[in-house]
Design an enzyme around this catalytic site. Structure first.
Site, mmCIF file in Angstrom:
data_model
loop_
_atom_site.group_PDB
_atom_site.id
_atom_site.type_symbol
_atom_site.label_atom_id
_atom_site.label_comp_id
_atom_site.label_asym_id
_atom_site.label_seq_id
_atom_site.Cartn_x
_atom_site.Cartn_y
_atom_site.Cartn_z
ATOM 1 N N LEU A 35 -21.666 38.554 -10.711
ATOM 2 C CA LEU A 35 -21.091 37.484 -9.894
ATOM 3 C C LEU A 35 -21.920 36.201 -10.036
ATOM 4 C CD1 LEU A 35 -18.827 37.142 -7.708
ATOM 5 C CD2 LEU A 35 -20.597 37.605 -6.019
ATOM 6 N N ASP A 80 -38.890 36.159 -8.890
ATOM 7 C CA ASP A 80 -38.781 37.443 -8.220
ATOM 8 C C ASP A 80 -38.747 37.093 -6.732
ATOM 9 O OD1 ASP A 80 -39.231 39.756 -6.839
ATOM 10 O OD2 ASP A 80 -40.916 40.439 -8.076
ATOM 11 N N TYR A 131 -27.818 51.231 -0.503
ATOM 12 C CA TYR A 131 -27.282 49.871 -0.704
ATOM 13 C C TYR A 131 -26.457 49.449 0.518
ATOM 14 C CZ TYR A 131 -23.912 46.506 -2.764
ATOM 15 O OH TYR A 131 -23.094 45.438 -3.037
HETATM 16 C C1 AKB Z 1 -20.761 48.348 -5.959
HETATM 17 O O1 AKB Z 1 -19.911 49.120 -6.412
HETATM 18 O O2 AKB Z 1 -21.945 48.626 -5.721
HETATM 19 C C2 AKB Z 1 -20.332 46.941 -5.651
HETATM 20 C C3 AKB Z 1 -19.774 46.824 -4.279
HETATM 21 C C4 AKB Z 1 -18.400 47.266 -3.974
HETATM 22 O O3 AKB Z 1 -20.463 46.386 -3.418
HETATM 23 N N1 AKB Z 1 -19.468 46.436 -6.611
#
Ligand code: AKB
Length: 316
Positions: free
Chosen positions: A14, A50, A140
């Site tokens: 992105l 960084d 994440y």
């Molecule tokens: C991922 O698959 O980690 C990303 C998202 C949907 O956040 N593309």
């Protein structure tokens, strides 16, 4: 006032496209692209950064009188599962550095990308609404849900104008994704235009929310341009363009490439995808700042094939 923009993670899927768009919008000399490594194809002012290094970040902000930060640097969902503690450290440290430096040095606007990964199995899968209780299944997703709370906190406590979108999978011809659960939806096009078979790491019927790159960039810019009083959500806005499964995408590509073949070999990313929404209710984004996606599955597929073919011809 002349805006001065800083982007972290500018070499990413992105980031690389957003950098070009922001250079066009604000002028090439008013955008500073940063990443861990130099990035091919990014013209203009580039600096190695960084973003876990507060002092280096601060010196770039101060030296260039930065007014807006787009903080895209992060480890994504699939990669993050391989090194959870490192992912948490990187995703959180970089965000807190960006928020703190913005507070201290009066940066006027900050963009923080969140993700559909903030939703977990407890959330309803279809037309998932803005205000579901967040119980993410990946590190994440946990870092993004926590980041949303930090953004909300900095806005409420310090008045820092942080804005955020929960991106679905982003599909574009301009760049290659890395480390995400939705990456298959880009990889499949590269195989199709080269007349190669595709092996999919998700099952045929795994429906996920997606957005075409052009729409994702436009949403980001429209959100950042919206009048401050219109922004009623200071955690992160649900946003979507379309929803489909690998099989639906395959059938759409087959209209152009009738001999294209696919096999399914779900791996650990299937478990991640199984906890994510099938589709997203982004009506708050529509109501607050007029979000309307332009691309659906059919128009996205047409555009991907056309542009990838052009790119391919150009380089061969
Ligand atoms: C991922 O698959 O980690 C990303 C998202 C949907 O956040 N593309």
């Amino acid at each position: 006032m002349q805006e001065k923009i800083l982007i972290t993670g500018a070499g990413g899927q992105l980031g690389s496209v957003l950098t070009l768009n922001l250079q066009e919008k604000f002028g090439i000399n008013h955008v500073i692209a940063t990443d861990l490594y130099p990035s091919v194809g990014l013209g203009g002012h580039f600096e190695i950064l960084d973003a876990t290094d507060f002092q280096k970040l601060e010196s770039i902000i101060v030296k260039n009188s930065i007014t807006q930060i787009y903080h895209l640097a992060a480890v994504l969902s699939a990669s993050g599962e391989k090194t959870p503690v490192k992912t948490w450290d990187l995703n959180m440290k970089t965000l807190i550095n960006v928020l703190e430096v913005s507070r201290i040095h009066g940066v006027q606007k900050v963009f923080f990308p969140s993700s559909i990964a903030v939703f977990g199995n407890n959330a309803s899968k279809d037309h998932t609404s803005q205000d579901q209780f967040l119980l993410p299944s990946t590190i994440y997703g946990i870092s993004k849900a926590t980041g949303e709370n930090w953004a909300h906190y900095y806005y409420n406590k310090y008045g820092l104008d942080v804005r955020s979108l929960r991106y679905p999978g982003v599909i574009g011809y301009e760049s290659i994704p890395g480390g995400g659960t939705t990456d298959y939806a880009v990889d499949i096009f590269h195989k199709a235009i080269h007349n190669q078979p595709f092996e999919c790491f998700l099952s045929a019927s795994t429906q996920l929310p997606m957005i075409y790159m052009e729409d994702a960039i436009r949403a980001t810019i429209e959100l950042m341009d919206a009048p401050k009083q219109n922004i009623t959500i200071r955690s992160s806005y649900n946003i979507s363009g379309m929803s489909f499964s690998p099989n639906q995408l395959f059938l759409m590509i087959r209209k152009t490439y009738p001999k294209f073949t696919i096999t399914y070999k779900p791996d650990f990313r299937q478990q991640i995808a199984d906890t994510w929404p099938h589709s997203i209710d982004d009506s708050k984004a529509s109501k607050d700042w007029g979000w309307i996606p332009k691309y659906d599955l059919e128009s996205m597929t047409e555009s991907m094939i056309k542009n990838l073919k052009l790119k391919h011809q150009h380089y061969t």
